[in-house]
Structures are given as C-alpha cells and as structure tokens.
Scaffold this motif. Structure first.
Motif, PDB file in Angstrom:
ATOM      1  N   ALA A 219      -5.062  14.048 -27.129  1.00 31.67           N
ATOM      2  CA  ALA A 219      -5.723  12.824 -26.672  1.00 31.67           C
ATOM      3  C   ALA A 219      -5.558  11.682 -27.662  1.00 31.67           C
ATOM      4  O   ALA A 219      -5.475  10.512 -27.270  1.00 31.67           O
ATOM      5  CB  ALA A 219      -7.205  13.104 -26.421  1.00 31.67           C
ATOM      6  N   THR A 220      -5.519  11.982 -28.968  1.00 30.34           N
ATOM      7  CA  THR A 220      -5.335  10.942 -29.987  1.00 30.34           C
ATOM      8  C   THR A 220      -3.863  10.656 -30.283  1.00 30.34           C
ATOM      9  O   THR A 220      -3.553   9.711 -31.018  1.00 30.34           O
ATOM     10  CB  THR A 220      -5.998  11.350 -31.317  1.00 30.34           C
ATOM     11  N   LEU A 221      -2.965  11.476 -29.758  1.00 31.27           N
ATOM     12  CA  LEU A 221      -1.534  11.500 -30.061  1.00 31.27           C
ATOM     13  C   LEU A 221      -1.230  12.029 -31.453  1.00 31.27           C
ATOM     14  O   LEU A 221      -0.079  11.986 -31.902  1.00 31.27           O
ATOM     15  CB  LEU A 221      -0.867  10.134 -29.870  1.00 31.27           C
ATOM     16  N   MET A 222      -2.245  12.560 -32.164  1.00 26.58           N
ATOM     17  CA  MET A 222      -1.965  13.204 -33.443  1.00 26.58           C
ATOM     18  C   MET A 222      -1.090  14.431 -33.237  1.00 26.58           C
ATOM     19  O   MET A 222      -0.242  14.754 -34.078  1.00 26.58           O
ATOM     20  CB  MET A 222      -3.261  13.594 -34.154  1.00 26.58           C
ATOM     21  N   LEU A 228       6.272  15.582 -34.898  1.00 21.97           N
ATOM     22  CA  LEU A 228       7.355  14.844 -35.553  1.00 21.97           C
ATOM     23  C   LEU A 228       7.638  15.417 -36.938  1.00 21.97           C
ATOM     24  O   LEU A 228       8.797  15.621 -37.319  1.00 21.97           O
ATOM     25  CB  LEU A 228       6.992  13.365 -35.667  1.00 21.97           C
ATOM     26  N   ILE A 229       6.578  15.664 -37.682  1.00 19.03           N
ATOM     27  CA  ILE A 229       6.744  16.227 -39.023  1.00 19.03           C
ATOM     28  C   ILE A 229       7.331  17.629 -38.928  1.00 19.03           C
ATOM     29  O   ILE A 229       8.212  18.010 -39.714  1.00 19.03           O
ATOM     30  CB  ILE A 229       5.399  16.229 -39.773  1.00 19.03           C
ATOM     31  N   ALA A 317       0.960   9.456 -38.699  1.00 17.37           N
ATOM     32  CA  ALA A 317       1.843  10.599 -38.946  1.00 17.37           C
ATOM     33  C   ALA A 317       3.231  10.138 -39.373  1.00 17.37           C
ATOM     34  O   ALA A 317       3.843  10.723 -40.279  1.00 17.37           O
ATOM     35  CB  ALA A 317       1.929  11.465 -37.696  1.00 17.37           C
ATOM     36  N   TRP A 318       3.733   9.072 -38.724  1.00 17.85           N
ATOM     37  CA  TRP A 318       5.017   8.500 -39.158  1.00 17.85           C
ATOM     38  C   TRP A 318       4.929   8.111 -40.636  1.00 17.85           C
ATOM     39  O   TRP A 318       5.841   8.389 -41.431  1.00 17.85           O
ATOM     40  CB  TRP A 318       5.334   7.243 -38.349  1.00 17.85           C
ATOM     41  N   ALA A 327       1.436  13.916 -48.696  1.00 23.94           N
ATOM     42  CA  ALA A 327       0.839  13.082 -47.651  1.00 23.94           C
ATOM     43  C   ALA A 327       0.639  13.824 -46.333  1.00 23.94           C
ATOM     44  O   ALA A 327      -0.434  13.712 -45.716  1.00 23.94           O
ATOM     45  CB  ALA A 327       1.663  11.814 -47.439  1.00 23.94           C
ATOM     46  N   PRO A 328       1.607  14.603 -45.834  1.00 24.02           N
ATOM     47  CA  PRO A 328       1.347  15.334 -44.593  1.00 24.02           C
ATOM     48  C   PRO A 328       0.203  16.328 -44.706  1.00 24.02           C
ATOM     49  O   PRO A 328      -0.547  16.536 -43.744  1.00 24.02           O
ATOM     50  CB  PRO A 328       2.682  16.045 -44.328  1.00 24.02           C
TER      51      PRO A 328
END
Length: 395
Positions: A219-222, A228-229, A317-318, A327-328
């Motif tokens: 829902a948050t696109l997280m 992606l990571i 996330a980008w 950071a991730p």
C-alpha cells in the motif's frame, strides 16, 4: 513416477500465505518432494495442524516459550515429528545434509539468519524473504556463490525476471529490468487522501493474498522499493538499469529489455504457486495448480508511472540503494517498526514514510563490510524509530 527419493524441503514461515502455497505445490508432487521441516514464528496451533497434514521430520517454533505446547501437541497427535524451538535450531536444520531445498518465507529481518545458513550450506534457496537481501544482500549472494547454493527468487516480479533471463545474473546484453507494481489499494489517491486510511483498508490488497506487513508495504509502495534493492543484488544491476511501472492488472509480473530492442515479459495469473513451482522444479516445469492465462478474459493491460509524491517510500528506497552501505538496513528496520506501529493503530498511514525518512537522515550510510555492522545499523535504526514514534502517535 520417479524412482529417486523425494527431495526434502524445509518450509520456513509455513503458517503464512507463501508457506501455504509452497505446501500446496509440494503435496501435488509426492514422488518429487516432501516437507521435511516446517517452521513458524508463534502460531503453534497452526503449525501443529500442518504437522498432522504433512508429517514432517522436524517442526520449529521460533518462540522458545511455546516449545512445550509444540512438543505436547505433537505427542498427543501420535506424530514422530521432532519438536524444536529458536532460530539456532532452525539454522542447524536448514544446513543439515538431509535438507535439500529451503523455502525462505519468514517475514522481515528475522529471516536473515536462516537464509544465510541455507546459503552457506549450498542449498537450493527459494527466497521469498526480500528483507534478507535488503539488509545483507552482498553477504547472502557471496555466501551462496562460494558454497554453490542456488538462489531462486519467489517474489513474482523477481521470479519473472529470473525466467526471462533463465538465470540469477543479468548479462551485458540486458539494457533494463522493469519491475511491475499493482499500485496497491490506494492507487490514484493523492497524498491528502491518504491521511485517514485505516489498517483494514491498507491490508485489503486488490490482487494478492498476503500477510498484513507485506500488504501495508504494498500500500505504501515500500514493497516495490525493497524489491528494487533485492533486484540489484540478485541480478547484479545498478540503479541506471532498474525501473518500476504500475500495472494494476497484475498479469505482467516483470519485463526485461535487451540491448537489441527486444523486451521479454513473464505473464500469469496472480498466484504465488507459479513462482514456487518454478523454484522447486527448475529447470523443469511442474504443475503448480494454477490455471493458464486467457488473454481474451483480460483484454486490457495498463501501465503508468508510480506516484512518488503520494507514495514517497519508493523514492526513499531508491535513495537508500544509491547511498549503499548500511542505508538499506536502516530503511528496512525503520519501516518494520513503523509498519508494526501502524498495524497496532498507534500511528497514521503517512507517518510510515515520515519515520523512515527521519531514520535515513539521522543515520547516514556507513560502509557495510560485515554482518555485525549491518545488524548494529538495524538495531540502531529500530531504537531511533521507536523513540520517534512519540511524535507521530494517533490521538
């Protein structure tokens, strides 16, 4: 029918939706596979029910306080299944010689230890725990490569890429990898519209049946940001060769564009059993129990750019992937704390990205040259975010 003994499969996160799908596929091929280890977090009653149905050699409950209930329940059911408790026991079982395949579907950073244990032991690793790669991607893939482990991603998007590439590593001819996103339950809403959304609305995914944490991430696109990571580590591609498209029909699971202008896509109905069947049978194809895709019943395939203003978690996330290092790990840890607080009704939906952004700003990326450094960053981010919850509590 095969004359070989069935391959032993450990299903970690057996009581969740991915675990249920894995056990469904395994049960369709009793001559090829058997569930030898079933593991759950704290749902001991559900684990016992699965043990009665599948009769594994071992059952593991992560919560040590539930060991006696698991032991007694197995005994009362007349099962020979051996009870275990704690993550160390699970790590030992997945690394044991009689375990052939590991379905890693424990949600969150809690799945890292067993994922690493399986990779180091050279197992076929069906990876559904994206947080392991977000937190420690280089360590996991290096361990797998050193031990000859096979990592086959089970997330529908990464599994689609895996199929298009026919491997885990992208080659020089790959120009771009595009992950698709359903857009979640709030696609098309503005940031202002999201201020009052509820837990019940956030977990009601329009296409996929998932657990509450993953549903909120969608829902948050997280969830797409974490993917992606994950793709960066799985396929060895940088930011410049990764992209996201919102595809509300959830029929095109990902695309790979090549340098000659060709694009390959994997299509199918939204059912995790397809990916799990690919992981279990690869390079062969086996029955998953999922029907074929009739495009006459789905005549429209739509695509649009993601809205990172309304859904800033994808942008965060980008940024974390570009920063690299710890950071991730900070991103993932802060998100887990924030999502948990939202599911408990303590904070609002928009506080999730705000808390993650605060953590990334307060804890700049540092070199991530060991698991200890990454775990320390994870712990620090959790502590910081827990403290920051006070400024976001719902009235």
């Amino acid at each position: 029918m095969s004359t070989l003994a069935p391959r032993n499969v450990a299903v970690l996160g057996a009581t969740g939706s991915i675990g249920a799908s894995a056990l469904d596929v395994i049960a369709r091929h009793p001559d090829r596979y058997r569930a030898s280890v079933l593991a759950a977090g704290c749902n001991v009653e559900a684990l016992l029910t699965l043990c009665i149905a599948h009769r594994p050699d071992h059952a593991v409950i992560a919560d040590d306080t539930l060991y006696a209930r698991l032991r007694d329940g197995l005994s009362d059911a007349g099962l020979a299944t051996q009870p275990h408790a704690g993550m160390e026991a699970l790590d030992t079982l997945v690394a044991a010689p009689d375990c052939d395949v590991v379905v890693a579907a424990i949600v969150g950073a809690a799945g890292l230890s067993s994922t690493l244990a399986a990779a180091r032991a050279g197992k076929r690793l069906l990876l559904a725990n994206k947080e392991s790669l977000v937190l420690a991607g280089e360590l996991v893939t290096e361990a797998a490569d050193a031990a000859g482990a096979e990592i086959i991603p089970i997330d529908s998007e990464h599994n689609a890429i895996f199929q298009c590439l026919r491997s885990r590593q992208a080659q020089a001819e790959v120009k771009r990898i595009v992950l698709t996103a359903s857009g979640g339950p709030f696609r098309g809403r503005s940031r202002a519209d999201l201020a009052q959304v509820t837990r019940e609305q956030a977990v009601a995914h329009p296409k996929w049946s998932m657990g509450p944490k993953i549903s909120v991430d969608s829902a948050t696109l997280m969830n797409k940001g974490l993917e992606l990571i994950e793709a960066h580590h799985l396929f060895g591609v940088g930011r410049e060769r990764l992209d996201v498209l919102v595809h509300p029909q959830s029929l095109v699971h990902s695309l790979v564009e090549f340098v000659d202008g060709s694009t390959l896509a994997q299509l199918g109905l939204p059912d995790m059993r397809t990916s799990l069947a690919v992981g279990l049978g690869w390079p062969a194809r086996i029955d998953s129990g999922v029907g074929g895709l009739d495009l006459l019943k789905h005549p429209r395939l739509e695509f649009e750019a993601p809205d990172t203003e309304a859904f800033p978690c994808l942008r965060l996330a980008w940024d974390a992937m570009a920063a690299g290092g710890t950071a991730p790990a900070v991103l993932n840890a802060a998100n887990e704390v924030a999502v948990s607080a939202f599911l408990q009704g303590r904070i609002g939906f928009l506080s999730i990205p705000a808390l993650v952004e605060d953590a990334l700003a307060a804890l700049p990326a540092a070199p991530a040259d060991s698991l200890e450094v990454l775990l320390a960053a994870d712990a620090q981010a959790r502590q910081l975010t827990e403290r920051n919850l006070a400024g976001h509590l719902s009235p």
